[in-house]
Write a protein that holds these residues in place. Structure first.
Motif, PDB file in Angstrom:
ATOM      1  N   LEU A 179       0.814  -1.210   0.000  1.00  0.00           N
ATOM      2  CA  LEU A 179       0.000   0.000   0.000  1.00  0.00           C
ATOM      3  C   LEU A 179       0.850   1.262   0.000  1.00  0.00           C
ATOM      4  N   TRP A 180       1.990   1.203   0.663  1.00  0.00           N
ATOM      5  CA  TRP A 180       2.766   2.427   0.888  1.00  0.00           C
ATOM      6  C   TRP A 180       3.565   2.843  -0.328  1.00  0.00           C
ATOM      7  N   GLY A 181       3.779   1.947  -1.295  1.00  0.00           N
ATOM      8  CA  GLY A 181       4.465   2.342  -2.520  1.00  0.00           C
ATOM      9  C   GLY A 181       3.706   3.427  -3.265  1.00  0.00           C
ATOM     10  N   THR A 182       2.385   3.316  -3.287  1.00  0.00           N
ATOM     11  CA  THR A 182       1.556   4.340  -3.921  1.00  0.00           C
ATOM     12  C   THR A 182       1.639   5.658  -3.157  1.00  0.00           C
ATOM     13  N   LYS A 188       8.379  15.588  -7.312  1.00  0.00           N
ATOM     14  CA  LYS A 188       8.441  15.573  -8.775  1.00  0.00           C
ATOM     15  C   LYS A 188       7.054  15.292  -9.357  1.00  0.00           C
ATOM     16  N   ARG A 189       6.308  14.372  -8.732  1.00  0.00           N
ATOM     17  CA  ARG A 189       4.943  14.081  -9.181  1.00  0.00           C
ATOM     18  C   ARG A 189       4.022  15.265  -8.900  1.00  0.00           C
ATOM     19  N   ILE A 190       4.295  15.993  -7.837  1.00  0.00           N
ATOM     20  CA  ILE A 190       3.521  17.198  -7.533  1.00  0.00           C
ATOM     21  C   ILE A 190       3.779  18.250  -8.606  1.00  0.00           C
ATOM     22  N   GLN A 191       5.062  18.440  -8.942  1.00  0.00           N
ATOM     23  CA  GLN A 191       5.436  19.449  -9.934  1.00  0.00           C
ATOM     24  C   GLN A 191       4.854  19.117 -11.311  1.00  0.00           C
ATOM     25  N   GLU A 192       4.752  17.823 -11.624  1.00  0.00           N
ATOM     26  CA  GLU A 192       4.188  17.384 -12.897  1.00  0.00           C
ATOM     27  C   GLU A 192       2.665  17.384 -12.903  1.00  0.00           C
ATOM     28  N   GLY A 193       2.060  17.534 -11.711  1.00  0.00           N
ATOM     29  CA  GLY A 193       0.609  17.468 -11.609  1.00  0.00           C
ATOM     30  C   GLY A 193       0.078  16.055 -11.685  1.00  0.00           C
ATOM     31  N   ALA A 194       0.958  15.052 -11.514  1.00  0.00           N
ATOM     32  CA  ALA A 194       0.551  13.655 -11.634  1.00  0.00           C
ATOM     33  C   ALA A 194      -0.016  13.092 -10.335  1.00  0.00           C
ATOM     34  N   SER A 195       0.315  13.706  -9.200  1.00  0.00           N
ATOM     35  CA  SER A 195      -0.169  13.207  -7.918  1.00  0.00           C
ATOM     36  C   SER A 195      -1.593  13.692  -7.646  1.00  0.00           C
ATOM     37  N   PRO A 196      -2.479  12.810  -7.183  1.00  0.00           N
ATOM     38  CA  PRO A 196      -3.833  13.248  -6.829  1.00  0.00           C
ATOM     39  C   PRO A 196      -3.850  14.159  -5.607  1.00  0.00           C
ATOM     40  N   MET A 237       2.212 -11.734  -1.158  1.00  0.00           N
ATOM     41  CA  MET A 237       1.577 -11.450  -2.440  1.00  0.00           C
ATOM     42  C   MET A 237       2.551 -11.661  -3.584  1.00  0.00           C
ATOM     43  N   LEU A 238       1.994 -11.911  -4.760  1.00  0.00           N
ATOM     44  CA  LEU A 238       2.787 -12.023  -5.973  1.00  0.00           C
ATOM     45  C   LEU A 238       2.610 -10.747  -6.770  1.00  0.00           C
ATOM     46  N   GLY A 239       3.670  -9.971  -6.908  1.00  0.00           N
ATOM     47  CA  GLY A 239       3.557  -8.697  -7.612  1.00  0.00           C
ATOM     48  C   GLY A 239       3.295  -7.566  -6.650  1.00  0.00           C
ATOM     49  N   GLY A 240       3.157  -6.355  -7.219  1.00  0.00           N
ATOM     50  CA  GLY A 240       2.930  -5.162  -6.404  1.00  0.00           C
ATOM     51  C   GLY A 240       1.847  -4.301  -6.991  1.00  0.00           C
ATOM     52  N   GLY A 241       1.708  -3.094  -6.453  1.00  0.00           N
ATOM     53  CA  GLY A 241       0.692  -2.162  -6.923  1.00  0.00           C
ATOM     54  C   GLY A 241       1.091  -1.500  -8.233  1.00  0.00           C
ATOM     55  N   ASP A 242       0.228  -0.625  -8.714  1.00  0.00           N
ATOM     56  CA  ASP A 242       0.457   0.019 -10.002  1.00  0.00           C
ATOM     57  C   ASP A 242       0.854   1.475  -9.862  1.00  0.00           C
ATOM     58  N   GLY A 243       1.612   1.808  -8.815  1.00  0.00           N
ATOM     59  CA  GLY A 243       2.191   3.136  -8.704  1.00  0.00           C
ATOM     60  C   GLY A 243       1.189   4.223  -8.392  1.00  0.00           C
ATOM     61  N   ILE A 244       1.339   5.352  -9.086  1.00  0.00           N
ATOM     62  CA  ILE A 244       0.634   6.573  -8.733  1.00  0.00           C
ATOM     63  C   ILE A 244      -0.872   6.459  -8.861  1.00  0.00           C
ATOM     64  N   SER A 245      -1.391   5.585  -9.724  1.00  0.00           N
ATOM     65  CA  SER A 245      -2.843   5.470  -9.900  1.00  0.00           C
ATOM     66  C   SER A 245      -3.521   4.896  -8.662  1.00  0.00           C
ATOM     67  N   GLY A 246      -2.817   4.035  -7.939  1.00  0.00           N
ATOM     68  CA  GLY A 246      -3.382   3.416  -6.746  1.00  0.00           C
ATOM     69  C   GLY A 246      -4.183   2.161  -7.013  1.00  0.00           C
TER      70      GLY A 246
END
Length: 437
Positions: free
Chosen positions: A233-236, A244-252, A361-370
């Motif tokens: 959960l915390w990777g997201t 950097k995600r804030i500056q790009e406007g990519a973070s919710p 778990m097998l695998g992880g989350g999908d990053g910024i999308s959550g």
């Protein structure tokens, strides 16, 4: 362990001098040296003992504002390294030179090494504790002592270094019952002393829960992520807090400063000196600091490096780290902690009438999308506050941001997963899909 420290080396100063004489206007040298002594166990027996040492030197320079970076492992010819870095700089666009000129040069060494004989004893003790209860289980494990020294020097006079020593272990227990295969793993990272009985008790508990295979629950139900599974959960969250995600406007969360973003029971912060890891300065030479990112669910701060901080109109938070030696510093977290609750894992389970425990778990989350949809490697069905058995062929899906708003309870069993310190937690409203046997 006998380990030569970097500060006595003159190679960094030689590289800086050669770079300036060759036409560079600024330069920095990052040096890393590590010594590792792992002890490996396989099929319940000691397999081998190793000693491995590595050295790396990274030269970054600027000529006419154009950056050039070269990495060398082991011995190398300094002038050739400078010339290659200068040649590479001609392929890049000019940029603002980001160098620190002031930082505390000397930091105390943290941690202490232990003799190999102690690592062997810990490994044998852990295997005996597990096989006394489950003699058919086959154990693979490694116990390790790592010492890492980092030094950063540049042409503005910065020269800082530190040494960090940590102990770690990883244990995997495999249990074959006919056509049914079960693998339970856990680990521990500490300073000065490891606790075989603690990590083995966690494995024994999970082996006991997995004695029976039971049908998986389906639908939207409460899900308990153990401390080693909650890291997903915390990777997201890391990505959403990245400047950097804030500056790009990519973070919710780009426009949510000083507003609630997750459940009010959650407080998230960085402490670079907490636990078994230390990091007194980042890879740009900026001192790291204690930062509260989210206080009682309310967003307080983001993290950034020098370049991102300048773009956001703020100072670096001391979070400029290299993803790899051949990479430039970029915003990254170190020692990310989630303030725990007070109840044990068993206490949390007793509060679930009908739900699922996710442990591996097998695998992880999908990053910024959550958004995530993950196969459960090791999970347990809970009914009326008790684990009734292991589930197989089961998936859990949902959205991290939504889940953290629907947090039900935090455990008091926080533990380290790498440099993330997280407790177990219960969230509601995740979707479970299982193929029942």
């Amino acid at each position: 362990m006998v380990f030569a420290s970097l500060p006595q080396d003159t190679l960094a100063e030689q590289l800086l001098e050669l770079a300036m004489k060759s036409g560079a206007e600024a330069a920095e040298v990052y040096q890393s040296r590590s010594l590792s002594q792992p002890v490996f166990f396989e099929a319940n027996r000691l397999k081998q003992i190793e000693t491995s040492q590595s050295e790396a030197t990274v030269l970054r320079l600027w000529q006419s504002g154009r950056p050039g970076l070269m990495v060398a492992h082991g011995a190398f010819e300094p002038q050739a390294m400078v010339e290659r870095a200068l040649a590479l700089s001609q392929l890049n666009q000019p940029e603002t030179i980001e160098l620190n000129s002031n930082s505390e040069p000397n930091y105390p060494d943290l941690g202490q090494d232990v003799p190999l004989s102690k690592l062997v004893d810990w490994g044998k003790e852990a295997i005996a504790l597990i096989r006394d209860v489950y003699p058919d289980v086959v154990i693979t494990a490694d116990w390790e002592c790592d010492a890492e020294t980092t030094r950063l020097v540049n042409t503005l006079g910065l020269d800082c270094h530190y040494t960090d020593t940590t102990l770690s272990c990883y244990i995997s227990a495999e249990w074959v019952r006919g056509e049914d295969f079960l693998s339970v793993s856990d680990g521990q990272t500490e300073r000065g002393n490891l606790q075989p009985e603690k990590v083995t008790q966690q494995i024994l508990q999970r082996l006991t829960w997995a004695k029976e295979n039971v049908p998986s629950p389906n639908g939207r139900i409460p899900v308990l992520f153990t401390s080693k599974a909650a890291d997903m959960l915390w990777g997201t969250v890391h990505a959403a807090l990245n400047g950097k995600r804030i500056q790009e406007g990519a973070s919710p969360w780009a426009e949510r400063l000083n507003h609630p973003v997750i459940a009010p029971t959650l407080t998230l912060y960085q402490d670079p000196l907490a636990g078994p890891f230390s990091c007194p300065f980042d890879d740009e030479g900026t001192p790291t600091q204690h930062i509260v990112f989210i206080q009682n669910g309310i967003l307080q701060n983001f993290y950034c490096d020098r370049t991102t901080g300048r773009q956001l109109g703020m100072k670096s938070t001391g979070n400029g780290f290299r993803p790899g030696l051949s990479s430039y510093p970029t915003p990254g977290l170190f020692n990310f902690l989630i303030e725990p609750g007070s109840e044990s894992l068993l206490d949390l389970i007793q509060q679930i009438d009908h739900g699922l425990v996710v442990d591996q778990m097998l695998g992880g989350g999908d990053g910024i999308s959550g958004d995530f949809s993950i196969n459960i490697d090791l999970g347990y069905h809970v009914q009326n506050g008790e684990v009734i058995g292991r589930v197989k062929d089961t998936m859990v899906a949902g959205n991290v941001y939504t889940a953290l708003k629907q947090l039900v309870k935090l455990g008091g069993d926080a533990d380290w997963n790498g440099s993330c310190y997280t407790p177990s937690l219960i969230v509601d409203g995740l979707s479970i899909t299982g193929r029942n046997h």
